[in-house]
Design an enzyme around this catalytic site. Structure first.
Site, PDB file in Angstrom:
ATOM      1  N   SER A 192      55.254  56.167  42.626  1.00 63.76           N
ATOM      2  CA  SER A 192      54.172  55.249  42.969  1.00 63.76           C
ATOM      3  C   SER A 192      54.056  54.159  41.909  1.00 63.76           C
ATOM      4  O   SER A 192      54.410  54.371  40.743  1.00 63.76           O
ATOM      5  CB  SER A 192      52.841  56.003  43.078  1.00 63.76           C
ATOM      6  OG  SER A 192      51.799  55.153  43.515  1.00 63.76           O
ATOM      7  N   ASP A 193      53.567  53.008  42.330  1.00 57.49           N
ATOM      8  CA  ASP A 193      53.340  51.915  41.379  1.00 57.49           C
ATOM      9  C   ASP A 193      52.146  51.098  41.844  1.00 57.49           C
ATOM     10  O   ASP A 193      51.876  50.993  43.053  1.00 57.49           O
ATOM     11  CB  ASP A 193      54.568  51.017  41.267  1.00 57.49           C
ATOM     12  CG  ASP A 193      54.491  50.134  40.034  1.00 57.49           C
ATOM     13  OD1 ASP A 193      54.742  50.655  38.925  1.00 57.49           O
ATOM     14  OD2 ASP A 193      54.169  48.939  40.158  1.00 57.49           O
ATOM     15  N   THR A 194      51.426  50.544  40.876  1.00 56.44           N
ATOM     16  CA  THR A 194      50.225  49.758  41.159  1.00 56.44           C
ATOM     17  C   THR A 194      50.288  48.431  40.419  1.00 56.44           C
ATOM     18  O   THR A 194      50.637  48.394  39.235  1.00 56.44           O
ATOM     19  CB  THR A 194      48.954  50.521  40.723  1.00 56.44           C
ATOM     20  OG1 THR A 194      48.880  51.754  41.430  1.00 56.44           O
ATOM     21  CG2 THR A 194      47.701  49.711  41.007  1.00 56.44           C
TER      22      THR A 194
END
Length: 207
Positions: free
Chosen positions: A88-90
């Site tokens: 995941s990445d934000t």
């Protein structure tokens, strides 16, 4: 089904654990995966964050397969196509600017000043892979900031909280007091969109 979270983020670990809902058969291992997070020319923010999530998942799987302790017959996870890795990445997007983690306190102050009194987007992508197939989801949340005084910004930066967070703030911590409202997923702003992640895991047979 064996599951690995390819992230060192304690926030993502806590959110993923909440998806168990008391199910004793749900568990996962932590295996942080480092990748080159440079933005590529021509990439939209959506393409950028989605690519990073998928690359983190792939890198986590490669690390798992390359570790001699994770071999067939071990006491923990079983190597093979039944091993799933979640990445995941934000990112924080203000207008056409992608705001990453601040490089120093001055950078953190500048980011917070630019967010003050304005709305921005938080984009979080999540990807699940077994090495043969990758399923992914992208969640975009609109976040509205209050007006911040210089004293507010200085005090917040002095707390140290902004230094390891995209956009230089954490909605789940002290920075939450700066958020007037959001439109979209709160958990995605924290770092892992729970509804979308739950759907991916259900589809893969993990939940």
């Amino acid at each position: 089904m064996p599951l690995i979270l390819a992230s060192a983020s304690p926030r993502r670990r806590e959110l993923l654990a909440q998806l168990a809902l008391g199910n004793p058969n749900f568990g996962f291992e932590i295996l942080p995966a480092d990748i080159d997070e440079s933005h590529q020319a021509g990439e939209t923010p959506q393409q950028f964050v989605s690519r990073l999530a998928e690359e983190k998942a792939a890198a986590g799987l490669a690390l798992w397969r390359g570790n001699p302790e994770h071999q067939q017959g071990s006491d923990t996870l079983v190597l093979g196509s039944d091993t799933l890795v979640l990445g995941s990445d934000t990112i924080v997007v203000l207008g056409d600017r992608i705001l990453g983690k601040p490089v120093d306190k001055a950078d953190a102050c500048a980011m917070l000043k630019s967010l003050s009194g304005r709305s921005h987007q938080v984009m979080t992508a999540v990807a699940l892979t077994d090495g043969k197939r990758t399923e992914a989801a992208l969640v975009v949340t609109q976040v509205y900031f209050c007006d911040l005084s210089d004293a507010d910004i200085q005090a917040y930066v002095a707390s140290g909280e902004p230094m390891d967070k995209a956009g230089a703030y954490g909605i789940q911590g002290l920075g939450g007091s700066f958020v007037a409202k959001i439109e979209g997923s709160y958990s995605a702003v924290v770092g892992l969109p729970m509804a979308e992640t739950r759907s991916l895991l259900h589809k893969a047979g993990c939940l």
